[in-house]
Design a protein around this motif. Structure first.
Motif, PDB file in Angstrom:
ATOM      1  N   LYS A  23       0.822  -1.210   0.000  1.00 15.70           N
ATOM      2  CA  LYS A  23       0.000   0.000   0.000  1.00 15.70           C
ATOM      3  C   LYS A  23       0.860   1.266   0.000  1.00 15.70           C
ATOM      4  N   PHE A  24       1.970   1.228   0.737  1.00 12.99           N
ATOM      5  CA  PHE A  24       2.809   2.423   0.807  1.00 12.99           C
ATOM      6  C   PHE A  24       3.630   2.614  -0.467  1.00 12.99           C
ATOM      7  N   GLN A  25       3.791   1.581  -1.280  1.00 18.19           N
ATOM      8  CA  GLN A  25       4.447   1.752  -2.579  1.00 18.19           C
ATOM      9  C   GLN A  25       3.622   2.679  -3.463  1.00 18.19           C
ATOM     10  N   ARG A  26       2.287   2.653  -3.304  1.00 20.56           N
ATOM     11  CA  ARG A  26       1.415   3.532  -4.082  1.00 20.56           C
ATOM     12  C   ARG A  26       1.692   4.993  -3.754  1.00 20.56           C
ATOM     13  N   LEU A  27       1.924   5.271  -2.457  1.00 20.59           N
ATOM     14  CA  LEU A  27       2.237   6.651  -2.059  1.00 20.59           C
ATOM     15  C   LEU A  27       3.550   7.107  -2.670  1.00 20.59           C
ATOM     16  N   GLU A  28       4.502   6.200  -2.741  1.00 19.50           N
ATOM     17  CA  GLU A  28       5.811   6.559  -3.279  1.00 19.50           C
ATOM     18  C   GLU A  28       5.727   6.865  -4.771  1.00 19.50           C
ATOM     19  N   ARG A  29       4.776   6.255  -5.462  1.00 22.60           N
ATOM     20  CA  ARG A  29       4.599   6.568  -6.888  1.00 22.60           C
ATOM     21  C   ARG A  29       4.141   8.007  -7.073  1.00 22.60           C
ATOM     22  N   HIS A  30       3.291   8.504  -6.159  1.00 18.21           N
ATOM     23  CA  HIS A  30       2.800   9.875  -6.275  1.00 18.21           C
ATOM     24  C   HIS A  30       3.842  10.903  -5.864  1.00 18.21           C
ATOM     25  N   PHE A  31       4.656  10.538  -4.874  1.00 10.37           N
ATOM     26  CA  PHE A  31       5.592  11.518  -4.321  1.00 10.37           C
ATOM     27  C   PHE A  31       6.829  10.762  -3.868  1.00 10.37           C
ATOM     28  N   ASP A  32       7.930  10.941  -4.570  1.00 14.02           N
ATOM     29  CA  ASP A  32       9.118  10.125  -4.308  1.00 14.02           C
ATOM     30  C   ASP A  32      10.024  10.700  -3.235  1.00 14.02           C
ATOM     31  N   ASN A  33       9.642  11.810  -2.602  1.00 14.04           N
ATOM     32  CA  ASN A  33      10.476  12.405  -1.563  1.00 14.04           C
ATOM     33  C   ASN A  33      10.090  11.943  -0.164  1.00 14.04           C
ATOM     34  N   VAL A  34       9.452  10.777  -0.047  1.00 14.89           N
ATOM     35  CA  VAL A  34       9.121  10.224   1.262  1.00 14.89           C
ATOM     36  C   VAL A  34      10.401   9.640   1.841  1.00 14.89           C
ATOM     37  N   ILE A  35      10.798  10.135   3.015  1.00 21.47           N
ATOM     38  CA  ILE A  35      12.058   9.714   3.618  1.00 21.47           C
ATOM     39  C   ILE A  35      11.835   8.543   4.560  1.00 21.47           C
ATOM     40  N   ASP A  36      10.876   8.686   5.485  1.00 20.48           N
ATOM     41  CA  ASP A  36      10.690   7.703   6.536  1.00 20.48           C
ATOM     42  C   ASP A  36       9.212   7.605   6.891  1.00 20.48           C
ATOM     43  N   VAL A  37       8.746   6.399   7.186  1.00 18.13           N
ATOM     44  CA  VAL A  37       7.360   6.181   7.585  1.00 18.13           C
ATOM     45  C   VAL A  37       7.351   5.309   8.827  1.00 18.13           C
ATOM     46  N   HIS A  38       6.588   5.729   9.830  1.00 19.66           N
ATOM     47  CA  HIS A  38       6.402   4.906  11.016  1.00 19.66           C
ATOM     48  C   HIS A  38       4.922   4.573  11.126  1.00 19.66           C
ATOM     49  N   ASP A  82      -2.510   9.627   1.200  1.00 14.86           N
ATOM     50  CA  ASP A  82      -2.388   9.953  -0.222  1.00 14.86           C
ATOM     51  C   ASP A  82      -2.915  11.356  -0.495  1.00 14.86           C
ATOM     52  N   ARG A  83      -4.072  11.686   0.072  1.00 13.19           N
ATOM     53  CA  ARG A  83      -4.633  13.029  -0.123  1.00 13.19           C
ATOM     54  C   ARG A  83      -3.710  14.091   0.462  1.00 13.19           C
ATOM     55  N   GLN A  84      -3.136  13.805   1.644  1.00 17.95           N
ATOM     56  CA  GLN A  84      -2.246  14.786   2.268  1.00 17.95           C
ATOM     57  C   GLN A  84      -0.944  14.944   1.488  1.00 17.95           C
ATOM     58  N   VAL A  85      -0.450  13.853   0.921  1.00 14.28           N
ATOM     59  CA  VAL A  85       0.783  13.917   0.134  1.00 14.28           C
ATOM     60  C   VAL A  85       0.556  14.742  -1.126  1.00 14.28           C
ATOM     61  N   VAL A  86      -0.574  14.540  -1.779  1.00 13.51           N
ATOM     62  CA  VAL A  86      -0.887  15.317  -2.984  1.00 13.51           C
ATOM     63  C   VAL A  86      -1.012  16.796  -2.626  1.00 13.51           C
ATOM     64  N   LYS A  87      -1.651  17.083  -1.496  1.00 13.59           N
ATOM     65  CA  LYS A  87      -1.792  18.472  -1.039  1.00 13.59           C
ATOM     66  C   LYS A  87      -0.420  19.086  -0.743  1.00 13.59           C
ATOM     67  N   HIS A  88       0.450  18.314  -0.093  1.00 11.86           N
ATOM     68  CA  HIS A  88       1.803  18.785   0.208  1.00 11.86           C
ATOM     69  C   HIS A  88       2.581  19.045  -1.079  1.00 11.86           C
ATOM     70  N   LYS A  89       2.413  18.160  -2.047  1.00 16.46           N
ATOM     71  CA  LYS A  89       3.109  18.304  -3.331  1.00 16.46           C
ATOM     72  C   LYS A  89       2.653  19.573  -4.052  1.00 16.46           C
ATOM     73  N   GLU A  90       1.349  19.870  -3.970  1.00 17.34           N
ATOM     74  CA  GLU A  90       0.827  21.088  -4.589  1.00 17.34           C
ATOM     75  C   GLU A  90       1.420  22.331  -3.927  1.00 17.34           C
ATOM     76  N   LYS A  91       1.610  22.287  -2.618  1.00 18.58           N
ATOM     77  CA  LYS A  91       2.174  23.445  -1.910  1.00 18.58           C
ATOM     78  C   LYS A  91       3.621  23.690  -2.314  1.00 18.58           C
ATOM     79  N   LEU A  92       4.320  22.613  -2.682  1.00 18.60           N
ATOM     80  CA  LEU A  92       5.721  22.764  -3.051  1.00 18.60           C
ATOM     81  C   LEU A  92       5.911  23.410  -4.412  1.00 18.60           C
ATOM     82  N   LYS A  93       4.888  23.355  -5.253  1.00 27.23           N
ATOM     83  CA  LYS A  93       5.004  23.959  -6.576  1.00 27.23           C
ATOM     84  C   LYS A  93       5.133  25.469  -6.461  1.00 27.23           C
ATOM     85  N   ASP A  94       5.800  26.065  -7.410  1.00 25.82           N
ATOM     86  CA  ASP A  94       5.991  27.506  -7.393  1.00 25.82           C
ATOM     87  C   ASP A  94       4.780  28.177  -8.024  1.00 25.82           C
TER      88      ASP A  94
END
Length: 107
Positions: A23-38, A82-94
Motif C-alpha cells: 500500500k505504501f508503494q502507491r504513495l511513493e509513486r505519487h511523491f518520491d520524496n518520502v524519507i521515513d514512515v512509522h 495519499d490526499r495529504q501527500v498530494v496536497k503537500h506536493k501542490e504546496k511545493l510547486k511555485d
C-alpha cells in the motif's frame, strides 16, 4: 523509503507486513520524496486502528484510521495519507510564476 512497522496488541504477520508495504508503494509513486514512515497498528477492544507518521522533504504528515477490519483500516489510512501527500506536493510547486505572468497582462 524506510517503513517502520509497530504493533500494539496485534501480531504482525508476514501478510500484514506485505500488505502495508504494498500500500505504501502507491504513495511513493505519487511523491518520491518520502524519507521515513512509522506505522503503528493497534487493537482497541473491537476497533482496529492504523496510524502513521510520514517524514517527507521539509514536513511531517500524520494520519490515522479505525475500522472493524485491520486491512480496511490500513486502506483508509493510506487514502488519507495519499490526499495529504498530494496536497503537500501542490504546496511545493511555485505558484509565484503564474502570478507574475498574470500581472504582465494587466499592465
Amino acid at each position: 523509503m524506510q517503513i517502520n512497522l509497530t504493533g500494539h496488541h496485534v501480531d504482525l504477520t508476514d501478510a500484514l507486513r506485505d500488505y502495508v508495504n504494498d500500500k505504501f508503494q502507491r504513495l511513493e509513486r505519487h511523491f518520491d520524496n518520502v524519507i521515513d514512515v512509522h506505522v503503528v497498528l493497534t487493537v482497541e477492544k473491537l476497533q482496529q486502528k492504523a496510524e502513521a507518521n510520514m517524514l517527507v522533504s521539509g514536513n511531517t504528515i500524520f494520519a490515522d484510521a479505525t475500522h472493524a477490519d485491520m486491512y480496511a483500516a490500513i486502506d483508509a489510512l493510506v487514502d488519507k495519507l495519499d490526499r495529504q501527500v498530494v496536497k503537500h506536493k501542490e504546496k511545493l510547486k511555485d505558484h509565484h510564476r503564474a502570478e507574475g505572468s498574470h500581472r504582465n497582462h494587466i499592465e
